[in-house]
Write a protein that holds these residues in place. Structure first.
Motif, mmCIF file in Angstrom:
data_model
loop_
_atom_site.group_PDB
_atom_site.id
_atom_site.type_symbol
_atom_site.label_atom_id
_atom_site.label_comp_id
_atom_site.label_asym_id
_atom_site.label_seq_id
_atom_site.Cartn_x
_atom_site.Cartn_y
_atom_site.Cartn_z
ATOM 1 N N LEU A 1 -4.926 5.707 44.872
ATOM 2 C CA LEU A 1 -4.745 5.521 43.465
ATOM 3 C C LEU A 1 -3.101 5.867 42.938
ATOM 4 O O LEU A 1 -2.784 5.905 41.961
ATOM 5 C CB LEU A 1 -5.518 6.485 42.674
ATOM 6 C CG LEU A 1 -6.960 5.984 42.482
ATOM 7 C CD1 LEU A 1 -7.908 7.059 42.038
ATOM 8 C CD2 LEU A 1 -7.327 4.459 42.272
ATOM 9 N N ALA A 2 -2.128 5.960 44.179
ATOM 10 C CA ALA A 2 -0.809 6.414 44.013
ATOM 11 C C ALA A 2 -0.308 5.488 43.245
ATOM 12 O O ALA A 2 0.617 5.717 42.175
ATOM 13 C CB ALA A 2 -0.270 6.603 45.341
ATOM 14 N N THR A 3 -0.407 3.872 43.367
ATOM 15 C CA THR A 3 0.050 2.860 42.840
ATOM 16 C C THR A 3 -0.197 2.997 41.046
ATOM 17 O O THR A 3 0.431 2.794 40.275
ATOM 18 C CB THR A 3 -0.129 1.599 43.492
ATOM 19 O OG1 THR A 3 0.094 1.495 44.727
ATOM 20 C CG2 THR A 3 0.356 0.467 42.537
ATOM 21 N N ASP A 4 -1.381 3.453 40.977
ATOM 22 C CA ASP A 4 -1.698 3.656 39.363
ATOM 23 C C ASP A 4 -0.923 4.519 38.875
ATOM 24 O O ASP A 4 -0.523 4.294 37.847
ATOM 25 C CB ASP A 4 -3.239 4.127 39.343
ATOM 26 C CG ASP A 4 -4.406 2.875 40.167
ATOM 27 O OD1 ASP A 4 -5.028 2.436 39.189
ATOM 28 O OD2 ASP A 4 -4.172 2.378 41.213
ATOM 29 N N ALA A 5 -0.628 5.614 39.596
ATOM 30 C CA ALA A 5 0.232 6.564 38.953
ATOM 31 C C ALA A 5 1.728 6.132 38.739
ATOM 32 O O ALA A 5 2.336 6.336 37.738
ATOM 33 C CB ALA A 5 0.116 7.764 39.995
ATOM 34 N N ALA A 6 1.885 5.001 39.662
ATOM 35 C CA ALA A 6 3.252 4.441 39.111
ATOM 36 C C ALA A 6 3.411 3.556 38.016
ATOM 37 O O ALA A 6 4.245 3.594 37.306
ATOM 38 C CB ALA A 6 3.976 3.904 40.552
ATOM 39 N N GLU A 7 2.070 2.830 37.869
ATOM 40 C CA GLU A 7 2.109 2.002 36.974
ATOM 41 C C GLU A 7 1.725 2.772 35.742
ATOM 42 O O GLU A 7 2.194 2.195 34.560
ATOM 43 C CB GLU A 7 0.816 1.068 37.121
ATOM 44 C CG GLU A 7 1.457 -0.046 38.396
ATOM 45 C CD GLU A 7 0.183 -0.896 38.910
ATOM 46 O OE1 GLU A 7 -1.004 -0.590 38.520
ATOM 47 O OE2 GLU A 7 0.256 -1.913 39.672
ATOM 48 N N TYR A 8 1.283 4.060 35.677
ATOM 49 C CA TYR A 8 1.113 5.038 34.206
ATOM 50 C C TYR A 8 2.708 4.889 33.961
ATOM 51 O O TYR A 8 2.730 4.832 32.540
ATOM 52 C CB TYR A 8 0.707 6.234 34.860
ATOM 53 C CG TYR A 8 0.673 7.316 33.833
ATOM 54 C CD1 TYR A 8 -0.389 7.547 33.021
ATOM 55 C CD2 TYR A 8 1.900 8.008 33.683
ATOM 56 C CE1 TYR A 8 -0.463 8.373 32.085
ATOM 57 C CE2 TYR A 8 1.907 9.008 32.661
ATOM 58 C CZ TYR A 8 0.842 9.356 32.066
ATOM 59 O OH TYR A 8 0.656 10.186 30.949
ATOM 60 N N LEU A 9 3.653 5.147 34.593
ATOM 61 C CA LEU A 9 5.023 5.331 34.389
ATOM 62 C C LEU A 9 5.518 4.019 33.733
ATOM 63 O O LEU A 9 6.356 3.941 32.680
ATOM 64 C CB LEU A 9 5.740 5.902 35.459
ATOM 65 C CG LEU A 9 5.666 7.537 35.890
ATOM 66 C CD1 LEU A 9 6.565 7.715 37.096
ATOM 67 C CD2 LEU A 9 5.740 8.570 34.325
ATOM 68 N N VAL A 10 5.378 2.760 34.250
ATOM 69 C CA VAL A 10 5.660 1.567 33.848
ATOM 70 C C VAL A 10 5.185 1.370 32.495
ATOM 71 O O VAL A 10 5.977 0.630 31.837
ATOM 72 C CB VAL A 10 5.224 0.512 34.964
ATOM 73 C CG1 VAL A 10 5.615 -0.748 34.541
ATOM 74 C CG2 VAL A 10 6.069 0.820 36.484
ATOM 75 N N GLU A 11 3.997 1.673 32.321
ATOM 76 C CA GLU A 11 3.478 1.582 30.737
ATOM 77 C C GLU A 11 4.167 2.219 29.951
ATOM 78 O O GLU A 11 4.207 1.621 28.768
ATOM 79 C CB GLU A 11 2.074 1.690 30.903
ATOM 80 C CG GLU A 11 1.183 0.677 31.700
ATOM 81 C CD GLU A 11 -0.372 1.099 31.725
ATOM 82 O OE1 GLU A 11 -0.739 2.219 31.542
ATOM 83 O OE2 GLU A 11 -1.266 0.511 32.384
ATOM 84 N N ARG A 12 4.933 3.458 30.377
ATOM 85 C CA ARG A 12 5.729 4.114 29.299
ATOM 86 C C ARG A 12 7.293 3.905 29.484
ATOM 87 O O ARG A 12 7.805 4.723 29.198
ATOM 88 C CB ARG A 12 5.349 5.587 29.691
ATOM 89 C CG ARG A 12 4.075 5.930 29.265
ATOM 90 C CD ARG A 12 3.384 7.152 30.127
ATOM 91 N NE ARG A 12 1.877 7.211 29.521
ATOM 92 C CZ ARG A 12 0.937 6.649 29.591
ATOM 93 N NH1 ARG A 12 0.742 5.827 30.593
ATOM 94 N NH2 ARG A 12 -0.277 7.017 29.406
ATOM 95 N N GLY A 13 7.397 2.654 30.049
ATOM 96 C CA GLY A 13 8.813 2.288 29.788
ATOM 97 C C GLY A 13 9.753 2.579 31.038
ATOM 98 O O GLY A 13 11.097 2.367 31.169
ATOM 99 N N VAL A 14 9.254 3.191 32.094
ATOM 100 C CA VAL A 14 9.971 3.463 33.346
ATOM 101 C C VAL A 14 9.953 2.301 34.164
ATOM 102 O O VAL A 14 9.051 1.646 34.527
ATOM 103 C CB VAL A 14 9.380 4.811 34.068
ATOM 104 C CG1 VAL A 14 10.021 4.998 35.184
ATOM 105 C CG2 VAL A 14 9.052 5.876 33.162
ATOM 106 N N PRO A 15 11.072 2.044 34.724
ATOM 107 C CA PRO A 15 11.307 0.831 35.862
ATOM 108 C C PRO A 15 10.372 1.033 36.979
ATOM 109 O O PRO A 15 10.487 2.519 37.166
ATOM 110 C CB PRO A 15 13.046 0.997 36.205
ATOM 111 C CG PRO A 15 13.532 1.629 34.738
ATOM 112 C CD PRO A 15 12.539 2.649 34.265
#
Length: 467
Positions: free
Chosen positions: A372-386
């Motif tokens: 689920l590491a990619t989910d953690a990255a997408e968590y940040l993307v949803e909060r405006g992080v590139p």
């Protein structure tokens, strides 16, 4: 033919003397093209019926020939026809036996026809029927996968890339991937069938005939869609044979892929499934072993299918127009491929539909958060992080967890915050595989809602089971 006369090869009919035995041995094809006896006889019956309708052959004679050919077909089917190398091929064997039954009237049959357009027709009739057999086998295979997919909508496991655990998917989604593959295979066989279902009969040796044949009537009688438009191409074209071989080869490659997974998943190292005893074998030496031979044979058959395709391509690659004797060598790679595919597909279908999948072992293989590491990255993307920045932050978290000997799911909220300030306490909710799947709700994704739609779509597409 008088009893004491020695048969002379048709290919030497205008030549003096007998062929050297070494040339005869090289020329004989009956051991291969004898398998086309039914197609050859069917084409001959349609041809002589047309000749009678056109007034080229007396109708009473045509009826006698058609009836006698029925008997010849039955004799071939019963194994009663003795193969004579001097007669070379299936066409000559059929005509020789026909002559024994109806006498000189058998000579009418070859009017307006050459062995060149005759064999081209035989192969096309074979290809049409072979496509139907392969399609039916692939449909049975799809049903086996679909049945298990429906039973395992809720079973989750790691999806893999590079044979490394990647992201969570459902077993249903995984099995439906094969349903998609075999669906494309079926489309290919349908396309091959469509292009093959054209009659070359009437093209003669290469330039047609002066006789007033009704080519369209023969095609219609044989259930073909039309006639070829160029006699030179018609007698030398083997595209349909090559296309059939390609369709068989690619389907065999797909079967090889599931064969590999059957081998891997039934190992104790994976433990994802157990084959029914009916689709496994034991060891002649080690009594504890249960070998996944069905998967291994599926892998091996793919090699043979690829070889058949290369053989056919190589046979035609340098041939000038029109017919060349090289084309005699197309029978062996052409005729065996479809039956090999059907046998393999049916065995794999049986193995899959009777297998036991171990849902607990599959879910256990998801581990404690790494998938689920990619989910953690997408968590940040949803909060405006590139995404690249998010990817780097999660990569540092993964490296830290590995160094600490801890699973990523067990990292604390403050630790996550240390890898990027946009991480909050709710990041811990990311590490739930079932919730992760539920969020993957795009068309084609493994989310439960999308998988249910795909199951329903395929169940509708396959419709009722064929009789």
């Amino acid at each position: 033919m008088r009893a004491k006369e020695k048969a002379k090869p048709v290919s030497r009919a205008a030549l003096a003397g007998e062929a050297d035995p070494r040339l005869v041995a090289l020329s004989v094809s009956i051991q291969d093209d004898g398998a086309l006896y039914a197609e050859d006889i069917r084409g001959s019956q349609a041809h002589v019926t047309m000749l009678a309708a056109q007034g080229i052959v007396p109708k009473a004679v045509a009826r006698r020939i058609v009836a006698a050919l029925d008997q010849v077909r039955a004799e071939f089917a019963a194994g009663k026809v003795r193969f004579d190398p001097a007669l070379e091929d299936v066409h000559t064997h059929v005509e020789r036996r026909l002559g024994e039954l109806v006498g000189k009237d058998a000579g009418y049959l070859h009017a307006g026809r050459s062995r060149n357009d005759q064999v081209a027709l035989d192969e096309r009739l074979f290809i049409v029927a072979a496509c139907d057999r392969c399609d039916a086998a692939l449909e049975r295979l799809q049903r086996a996968f679909l049945s298990q997919a429906r039973a395992h909508e809720a079973t989750i496991l790691p999806g893999y890339t590079h044979l490394q655990r990647a992201q969570p998917v459902s077993l249903a989604h995984h099995l439906l991937a094969y349903v998609e593959m075999f669906g494309r295979d079926r489309e290919r066989f349908a396309e091959v069938r469509r292009r093959a279902a054209i009659s070359p009969l009437g093209s003669g040796a290469l330039a047609g005939t002066t006789l007033k044949l009704d080519r369209e009537a023969v095609a219609a009688r044989l259930g073909l869609a039309g006639v070829t438009r160029n006699s030179l191409d018609a007698v030398s074209d083997r595209d349909s044979a090559i296309e059939l071989s390609f369709a068989c080869a690619l389907a065999a490659v797909h079967l090889s892929r599931i064969g590999e997974e059957l081998v891997l998943w039934t190992t104790k190292e994976f433990g994802f499934m157990t084959l029914d005893d009916a689709f496994a074998t034991g060891s002649s030496l080690m009594p504890q072993k249960k070998n996944p031979d069905v998967g291994e044979l599926a892998r091996g058959r793919a090699g043979r299918a690829l070889g058949d395709l290369v053989a056919l391509l190589s046979i035609v690659k340098n041939l000038p127009l029109s017919y060349n004797r090289d084309l005699q060598e197309d029978k062996r790679p052409l005729l065996g491929g479809p039956d090999a595919l059907v046998l393999t597909a049916d065995a794999v279908a049986g193995a899959v539909e009777t297998a036991t999948f171990h849902a607990d072992r599959m879910e256990e293989a998801l581990g404690s958060g790494e998938a689920l590491a990619t989910d953690a990255a997408e968590y940040l993307v949803e909060r405006g992080v590139p995404f690249r920045e998010a990817h780097e932050a999660v990569g540092k978290a993964a490296a830290f967890a590995t160094a600490q000997g801890r699973p990523m799911a067990k990292l604390t909220a403050p630790e996550w915050k240390g890898f990027h300030p946009r991480f909050e306490k709710d990041v811990l909710r990311v590490f739930d595989a079932r919730k992760s799947l539920a969020r993957r709700d795009l068309p084609g994704a493994p989310g439960p809602r999308q998988v249910r739609r795909e199951l329903a779509r395929w169940e509708k597409a396959l419709g009722k089971r064929r009789s």
